[in-house]
Design a protein around this motif. Structure first.
Motif, PDB file in Angstrom:
ATOM      1  N   GLU A 198      60.149  36.348  38.960  1.00 19.91           N
ATOM      2  CA  GLU A 198      61.057  36.178  37.719  1.00 19.91           C
ATOM      3  C   GLU A 198      61.141  34.982  37.098  1.00 19.91           C
ATOM      4  OE1 GLU A 198      63.000  38.499  36.077  1.00 19.91           O
ATOM      5  OE2 GLU A 198      62.302  40.165  37.272  1.00 19.91           O
ATOM      6  N   ALA A 199      61.235  33.807  38.225  1.00 17.80           N
ATOM      7  CA  ALA A 199      61.045  32.487  37.832  1.00 17.80           C
ATOM      8  C   ALA A 199      59.650  32.109  37.316  1.00 17.80           C
ATOM      9  CB  ALA A 199      61.285  31.827  38.890  1.00 17.80           C
ATOM     10  N   TYR A 200      58.599  32.492  37.830  1.00 19.07           N
ATOM     11  CA  TYR A 200      57.177  32.307  37.245  1.00 19.07           C
ATOM     12  C   TYR A 200      56.995  32.867  35.744  1.00 19.07           C
ATOM     13  CZ  TYR A 200      52.203  32.287  36.836  1.00 19.07           C
ATOM     14  OH  TYR A 200      50.784  32.087  36.668  1.00 19.07           O
ATOM     15  N   GLN A 201      57.431  33.940  35.303  1.00 17.74           N
ATOM     16  CA  GLN A 201      57.505  34.485  34.122  1.00 17.74           C
ATOM     17  C   GLN A 201      58.373  33.888  33.255  1.00 17.74           C
ATOM     18  OE1 GLN A 201      55.205  36.697  33.719  1.00 17.74           O
ATOM     19  NE2 GLN A 201      54.476  37.251  35.583  1.00 17.74           N
ATOM     20  N   GLN A 202      59.269  32.966  33.708  1.00 16.75           N
ATOM     21  CA  GLN A 202      60.270  32.511  32.654  1.00 16.75           C
ATOM     22  C   GLN A 202      59.894  31.115  32.001  1.00 16.75           C
ATOM     23  OE1 GLN A 202      64.062  32.570  34.519  1.00 16.75           O
ATOM     24  NE2 GLN A 202      64.413  34.810  34.388  1.00 16.75           N
ATOM     25  N   SER A 203      58.702  30.605  32.839  1.00 16.11           N
ATOM     26  CA  SER A 203      58.126  29.278  32.135  1.00 16.11           C
ATOM     27  C   SER A 203      56.822  29.146  32.567  1.00 16.11           C
ATOM     28  CB  SER A 203      58.900  28.040  33.007  1.00 16.11           C
ATOM     29  OG  SER A 203      58.415  26.941  32.711  1.00 16.11           O
ATOM     30  N   THR A 204      56.072  28.281  31.687  1.00 14.89           N
ATOM     31  CA  THR A 204      54.755  27.928  32.104  1.00 14.89           C
ATOM     32  C   THR A 204      54.495  26.406  32.869  1.00 14.89           C
ATOM     33  OG1 THR A 204      54.831  26.793  30.119  1.00 14.89           O
ATOM     34  CG2 THR A 204      54.040  29.317  29.916  1.00 14.89           C
ATOM     35  N   MET A 240      55.052  24.234  35.874  1.00 19.33           N
ATOM     36  CA  MET A 240      55.096  24.581  37.537  1.00 19.33           C
ATOM     37  C   MET A 240      56.428  24.316  38.137  1.00 19.33           C
ATOM     38  SD  MET A 240      52.525  23.993  40.617  1.00 19.33           S
ATOM     39  CE  MET A 240      52.558  24.579  42.364  1.00 19.33           C
ATOM     40  N   SER A 241      56.726  23.055  37.696  1.00 20.91           N
ATOM     41  CA  SER A 241      57.947  22.154  38.381  1.00 20.91           C
ATOM     42  C   SER A 241      59.379  23.196  37.822  1.00 20.91           C
ATOM     43  CB  SER A 241      58.088  20.766  37.595  1.00 20.91           C
ATOM     44  OG  SER A 241      58.058  20.939  36.207  1.00 20.91           O
ATOM     45  N   GLU A 242      59.211  23.739  36.846  1.00 18.55           N
ATOM     46  CA  GLU A 242      60.269  24.483  36.449  1.00 18.55           C
ATOM     47  C   GLU A 242      60.375  26.041  37.185  1.00 18.55           C
ATOM     48  OE1 GLU A 242      62.905  23.902  34.250  1.00 18.55           O
ATOM     49  OE2 GLU A 242      62.285  21.905  34.325  1.00 18.55           O
ATOM     50  N   GLN A 243      59.413  26.505  37.297  1.00 20.89           N
ATOM     51  CA  GLN A 243      59.080  27.733  38.269  1.00 20.89           C
ATOM     52  C   GLN A 243      59.616  27.489  39.587  1.00 20.89           C
ATOM     53  OE1 GLN A 243      54.735  28.010  37.641  1.00 20.89           O
ATOM     54  NE2 GLN A 243      54.939  29.408  35.892  1.00 20.89           N
ATOM     55  N   ILE A 244      58.963  26.367  40.310  1.00 20.99           N
ATOM     56  CA  ILE A 244      59.667  26.050  41.606  1.00 20.99           C
ATOM     57  C   ILE A 244      61.219  25.842  41.529  1.00 20.99           C
ATOM     58  CG2 ILE A 244      59.573  24.378  42.997  1.00 20.99           C
ATOM     59  CD1 ILE A 244      56.672  23.678  42.353  1.00 20.99           C
ATOM     60  N   LYS A 245      61.854  25.234  40.538  1.00 23.92           N
ATOM     61  CA  LYS A 245      63.075  24.836  40.603  1.00 23.92           C
ATOM     62  C   LYS A 245      63.902  26.121  40.500  1.00 23.92           C
ATOM     63  CE  LYS A 245      66.787  22.458  37.791  1.00 23.92           C
ATOM     64  NZ  LYS A 245      66.880  21.854  36.748  1.00 23.92           N
ATOM     65  N   ARG A 268      67.074  30.701  42.684  1.00 22.85           N
ATOM     66  CA  ARG A 268      67.370  32.234  42.806  1.00 22.85           C
ATOM     67  C   ARG A 268      67.613  32.520  44.344  1.00 22.85           C
ATOM     68  NH1 ARG A 268      65.877  34.781  37.704  1.00 22.85           N
ATOM     69  NH2 ARG A 268      65.793  36.713  38.802  1.00 22.85           N
ATOM     70  N   LEU A 269      66.438  32.038  45.029  1.00 27.30           N
ATOM     71  CA  LEU A 269      66.634  32.148  46.389  1.00 27.30           C
ATOM     72  C   LEU A 269      67.900  31.693  47.094  1.00 27.30           C
ATOM     73  CD1 LEU A 269      63.027  31.613  47.578  1.00 27.30           C
ATOM     74  CD2 LEU A 269      63.984  33.745  47.202  1.00 27.30           C
ATOM     75  N   SER A 307      63.480  25.164  49.667  1.00 26.61           N
ATOM     76  CA  SER A 307      62.633  24.174  48.606  1.00 26.61           C
ATOM     77  C   SER A 307      61.221  24.333  48.633  1.00 26.61           C
ATOM     78  CB  SER A 307      63.033  22.818  48.595  1.00 26.61           C
ATOM     79  OG  SER A 307      62.372  21.843  47.811  1.00 26.61           O
ATOM     80  N   VAL A 308      60.668  24.319  50.191  1.00 27.70           N
ATOM     81  CA  VAL A 308      59.165  24.144  50.689  1.00 27.70           C
ATOM     82  C   VAL A 308      58.756  25.591  50.187  1.00 27.70           C
ATOM     83  CG1 VAL A 308      57.526  24.202  52.436  1.00 27.70           C
ATOM     84  CG2 VAL A 308      59.528  22.260  52.224  1.00 27.70           C
ATOM     85  N   CYS A 309      59.590  26.751  50.494  1.00 25.25           N
ATOM     86  CA  CYS A 309      59.088  28.072  50.505  1.00 25.25           C
ATOM     87  C   CYS A 309      58.884  28.559  49.023  1.00 25.25           C
ATOM     88  CB  CYS A 309      60.058  28.818  50.897  1.00 25.25           C
ATOM     89  SG  CYS A 309      59.979  29.430  52.604  1.00 25.25           S
ATOM     90  N   SER A 310      59.745  27.751  48.122  1.00 24.74           N
ATOM     91  CA  SER A 310      59.478  27.876  46.698  1.00 24.74           C
ATOM     92  C   SER A 310      58.224  27.376  46.159  1.00 24.74           C
ATOM     93  CB  SER A 310      60.700  27.396  45.909  1.00 24.74           C
ATOM     94  OG  SER A 310      61.747  28.098  46.236  1.00 24.74           O
TER      95      SER A 310
END
Length: 322
Positions: A255-261, A263-268, A273-274, A302-305
């Motif tokens: 879900e996070a991956y699809q919402q941004s291009t 990487m920093s935003e995807q990880i955040k 969410r987790l 954080s590391v898992c994300s």
């Protein structure tokens, strides 16, 4: 205050105070004829290991084998430093990890890229291990450390390619490093068992994780010994929780991956969410927001994300090239 727990007749656990945190990473001591330890953590943990061995009345010259489940620095970073003081020891490692212990330049470079100015405090020094002090154990290889105790090594990828688990024949237990996830002893004291997948970068693979879990299940183990941290006498609960949480981790990251291009935003977004999912679960079990476990969970999530987004990026990049 040094902490040593006796888990079985000849199995002890020394708290390494990894990252200056209690019950974060541990070293297992197998008090057999050939004295064996499993995991060294990073170099700043070596004084705690030495102190623990002294309290158990072992000298460093007694150590025959230093086993690392994989070469991530929180499990093997201190192996070279410890080996310097163990004249009769050999370091046991997975075939894909040996060259990085002999020449740790890539390990150092990778860690510095992630941890920057914190590198020295967390990991320095990382010393090379002489090739003649390395023992490679392949899938199903055996190591006899006592008259009645044989260790059997199994390739268990999922967390890392260079990961094996070690089966202890006497107690019917498996030292699983990070493949079976992370145990949170802070919660166990409150009557809550929590086991979460360890999806850190950059070799996390969910399919291989589940295959490794299937191996553990097939062996009908009585105990699982975690790199982080301690022993579980309820392996079925471990497997059930990994089977439950791994799809949640993947779905939230997707879900996070699809919402941004970015990487920093995807990880955040994955981290956020987790954190919500795990917090809601713990609150439903009566664990309040002031519980110290949340500080540790924040680091792990954080590391898992990072690892989840790294996995998804590789996955979709591979699809593009089909």
């Amino acid at each position: 205050m040094q902490q040593i727990d006796q888990l079985a007749e000849k199995i002890f656990l020394i708290d390494n105070f990894d990252m200056k945190m209690k019950e974060r990473t541990g070293t297992y001591v197998l008090a057999e004829e050939n004295l064996t330890i499993i995991e060294t953590s990073a170099s700043p943990s070596i004084p705690f290991i030495i102190d623990g061995l002294k309290k158990l009345n072992f000298s460093l010259s007694d150590i025959k084998y230093i086993i690392v489940t994989h070469i991530h620095l929180d499990h093997a970073g201190g192996a070279g430093l410890l080996l310097e003081q163990c004249p009769n020891a050999t370091v046991v490692v997975h075939p894909k990890g040996a060259r990085h212990l002999i020449n740790p330049a890539k390990l150092i470079k990778g860690a510095k890229a992630v941890y920057g100015e914190q590198f020295d405090e967390l990991f320095h020094p990382i010393l090379p291990i002489p090739e003649n002090k390395i023992l490679i154990m392949d899938d199903k290889d055996e190591l006899h450390i006592g008259k009645e105790c044989t260790l059997t090594f199994y390739h268990t990828p999922g967390h890392a390619y260079h990961h094996f688990s070690i089966y202890h024949s006497v107690v019917n237990g498996m030292f699983t490093g990070d493949t079976a996830g992370v145990r949170y002893p802070e919660l166990y004291k409150d009557g809550v068992e929590l086991y979460l997948p360890s999806t850190s970068p950059n070799q996390f693979n969910p399919e291989e994780t589940l295959e490794s879990i299937k191996l553990y299940e097939s062996m009908k183990l009585d105990y699982i010994f975690f790199g982080h941290y301690g022993m579980s006498a309820t392996p079925a609960k471990v497997y059930q929780q990994i089977h439950t949480w791994l799809p949640i981790f993947l779905n939230e990251a997707e879900e996070a991956y699809q919402q941004s291009t970015l990487m920093s935003e995807q990880i955040k977004a994955t981290k956020e969410r987790l954190s919500i999912k795990v917090t809601e679960h713990l609150q439903s079990l009566g664990i309040g927001l002031n519980h110290p476990v949340y500080n540790i969970l924040a680091l792990d999530i954080s590391v898992c994300s990072m690892g989840l987004i790294d996995y998804l990026q590789k996955k979709y990049e591979a699809v593009k090239h089909l």
